[in-house]
Design an enzyme around this catalytic site. Structure first.
Site, mmCIF file in Angstrom:
data_model
loop_
_atom_site.group_PDB
_atom_site.id
_atom_site.type_symbol
_atom_site.label_atom_id
_atom_site.label_comp_id
_atom_site.label_asym_id
_atom_site.label_seq_id
_atom_site.Cartn_x
_atom_site.Cartn_y
_atom_site.Cartn_z
ATOM 1 N N CYS A 166 0.791 -1.203 -0.027
ATOM 2 C CA CYS A 166 -0.036 0.066 0.127
ATOM 3 C C CYS A 166 0.683 1.266 -0.152
ATOM 4 C CB CYS A 166 -0.815 -0.223 1.243
ATOM 5 S SG CYS A 166 -1.874 -1.448 1.267
ATOM 6 N N HIS A 306 -2.739 7.605 6.536
ATOM 7 C CA HIS A 306 -2.972 6.122 6.095
ATOM 8 C C HIS A 306 -4.549 5.983 6.283
ATOM 9 C CE1 HIS A 306 -2.142 2.640 3.969
ATOM 10 N NE2 HIS A 306 -2.235 1.854 5.230
ATOM 11 N N GLU A 317 -1.394 4.868 14.227
ATOM 12 C CA GLU A 317 -0.960 6.253 13.283
ATOM 13 C C GLU A 317 -1.324 7.462 14.302
ATOM 14 O OE1 GLU A 317 -1.375 7.999 8.642
ATOM 15 O OE2 GLU A 317 -2.581 6.613 9.427
ATOM 16 N N LYS A 338 -9.767 7.792 2.564
ATOM 17 C CA LYS A 338 -10.008 6.308 2.454
ATOM 18 C C LYS A 338 -11.451 6.182 3.008
ATOM 19 C CE LYS A 338 -5.343 4.030 2.184
ATOM 20 N NZ LYS A 338 -4.574 5.395 2.811
ATOM 21 N N HIS A 343 -9.630 1.814 0.082
ATOM 22 C CA HIS A 343 -8.272 1.800 0.047
ATOM 23 C C HIS A 343 -7.793 1.111 -1.269
ATOM 24 C CE1 HIS A 343 -4.027 1.061 0.998
ATOM 25 N NE2 HIS A 343 -4.373 0.171 2.129
ATOM 26 N N PHE A 404 1.611 -3.449 3.969
ATOM 27 C CA PHE A 404 1.857 -4.774 4.433
ATOM 28 C C PHE A 404 3.385 -5.133 4.201
ATOM 29 C CE2 PHE A 404 -2.552 -7.264 3.770
ATOM 30 C CZ PHE A 404 -3.013 -6.416 4.823
#
Length: 418
Positions: A166, A306, A317, A338, A343, A404
């Site tokens: 991502c 994010h 975060e 998002k 996403h 990831f």
């Protein structure tokens, strides 16, 4: 050591679940429009998640010759369409620039998953005789997107694709910036694309228990910072930014949206899918970006986080932001777009960098929609721009993307001042 060259954004393009152009995308972000809806790309009735943020009202043959479109995976088609809008927006005449100093660095986390899936299905349905599309491999491989873009425009400078889940397109954006800063290129096409809303994509992320299963209300499923968030909503699409060396842009009279001031890249070295619970890698990525941009933490006005709407990620975060910015964290606007786009995996960084850039241009911070219930693990004294866009002068914006594998990227965009 010679000072780094300055890098500016002179063109942008977008294909997203909430708009198939830069203008439509931005207007719907500011309006708080959700792109989530029941899946139409395949029959998802048997899946735990039956919805996604699909690109809508998109026909490849409106942009490409039908014969050519058949040779491309959808992620490459999205890349070509968004880059075409960005190139047009930039006003670059390819006959008037040095093509050896013009390159393409693209990002995608998965690439041609749809093509891989379909070829496997076709083989399984056959009589056992290997019959594969001769374009199968070129359709599937992740680097092909940058190859197609370079062929279209004749760009013969640096050319490759970054793959960091991502974080992929933010890595691409940082790499493209560095090529110009170091004097290796004058113009770079950069961004990312993804097209994983298919059987393999939904099935695989369901198996990881990563996706929301709020099937009764898809439009409210992506709810970053809300206590009842239950996973991310898979999206698809593409974002493209044209980067130029400042003097090169000025010499041709280009309009300038913003300046790319710096970037930071780190690894959690912790877990294949979960973020570090204290946001260690995210903290370092933001600190590196701020240092690279040669700004202070007080200069930052907005962070496009994010913010995937996962139980662990949103908490980590916000902790990281408080650790980096201290008391200034409470002066910032923070939002997760998002909540509207879903996403976009490897394309997320590109469309979110565009959102951050447009917030600088227009003085508006897009919202984090779908917030209803407070989570005791999140500090709501932070201005998370909940449910409604806010007007604010944005001189410096940060865009965070984490992937990831523990990949962390942070990029700093700032208002252009000559």
């Amino acid at each position: 050591m010679a000072s780094k060259k300055r890098v500016v954004i002179t063109g942008m393009g977008a294909i997203t679940p909430i708009g198939n152009s830069l203008t439509e995308y931005w207007n719907n972000l500011v309006s708080g429009v959700s792109g989530a809806a029941p899946i139409t790309h395949f029959d998802a009735e048997k899946f735990k998640t039956k919805f996604a943020c699909e690109v809508k009202n998109f026909n490849a043959t409106d942009y490409l010759d039908r014969k050519e479109a058949r040779k491309l995976d959808l992620f490459s088609i999205y890349a070509l369409v968004s880059s075409a809008e960005a190139m047009k927006d930039s006003g670059i005449d390819t006959e008037k620039i040095d093509l050896d100093r013009a390159g393409v660095i693209w990002g995608s986390g998965i690439g041609g998953l749809n093509s891989l899936q379909n070829e496997c299905f076709n083989y399984e349905r056959g009589d056992g005789t290997p019959r594969f599309n001769p374009f199968f491999i070129p359709k599937m491989i992740v680097d092909i997107a940058s190859g197609h873009i370079s062929i279209k425009y004749g760009f013969m400078g640096p050319n490759y694709v970054t793959v960091s889940a991502c974080a992929s397109s933010t890595n691409a954006l940082i790499d493209a910036t560095m090529q110009i800063q170091l004097g290796k290129a004058d113009v770079m096409i950069t961004g990312g694309s993804e097209a994983a809303v298919n059987i393999a994509g939904i099935g695989g992320f369901n198996a990881l228990r990563a996706l929301s299963t709020r099937n009764d209300s898809p439009e409210t499923a992506s709810r970053p910072f809300d206590k009842n968030r239950d996973g991310f909503v898979l999206g698809e699409g593409s974002g493209c930014l044209i980067l130029e060396e400042l003097e090169h842009a000025k010499a041709r009279g280009a309009k300038i949206y913003a300046e790319v001031a710096g970037g930071g890249m780190t690894a959690d070295a912790y877990h294949i899918t979960a973020p570090h619970p204290e946001g260690t890698g995210a903290i370092k990525a933001m600190k590196h970006a701020i240092e690279d941009a040669n700004i202070s933490i007080e200069d930052v006005d907005y962070i496009n986080v994010h913010g995937t709407s996962t139980p662990l990620g949103d908490v980590a975060e916000t902790k990281a932001i408080k650790e980096v910015f201290g008391t200034h964290a409470y002066n910032l606007n923070i939002s997760s777009t998002k909540s509207m786009t879903g996403h976009l995996l490897g394309a997320a960084g590109a469309i979110e960098a565009i959102a951050a850039t447009m917030s600088i241009v227009h003085g508006i911070v897009p919202p984090t929609i779908n917030f209803e219930t407070e989570d005791e693990n999140i500090d709501y004294k932070l201005n998370l721009t909940l449910n409604k866009a806010q007007k604010r002068e944005v001189n410096v914006a940060v865009s965070n993307t984490f992937g990831f594998g523990g990949h962390n990227t942070s990029i700093i965009l700032k208002k252009y001042i000559d």
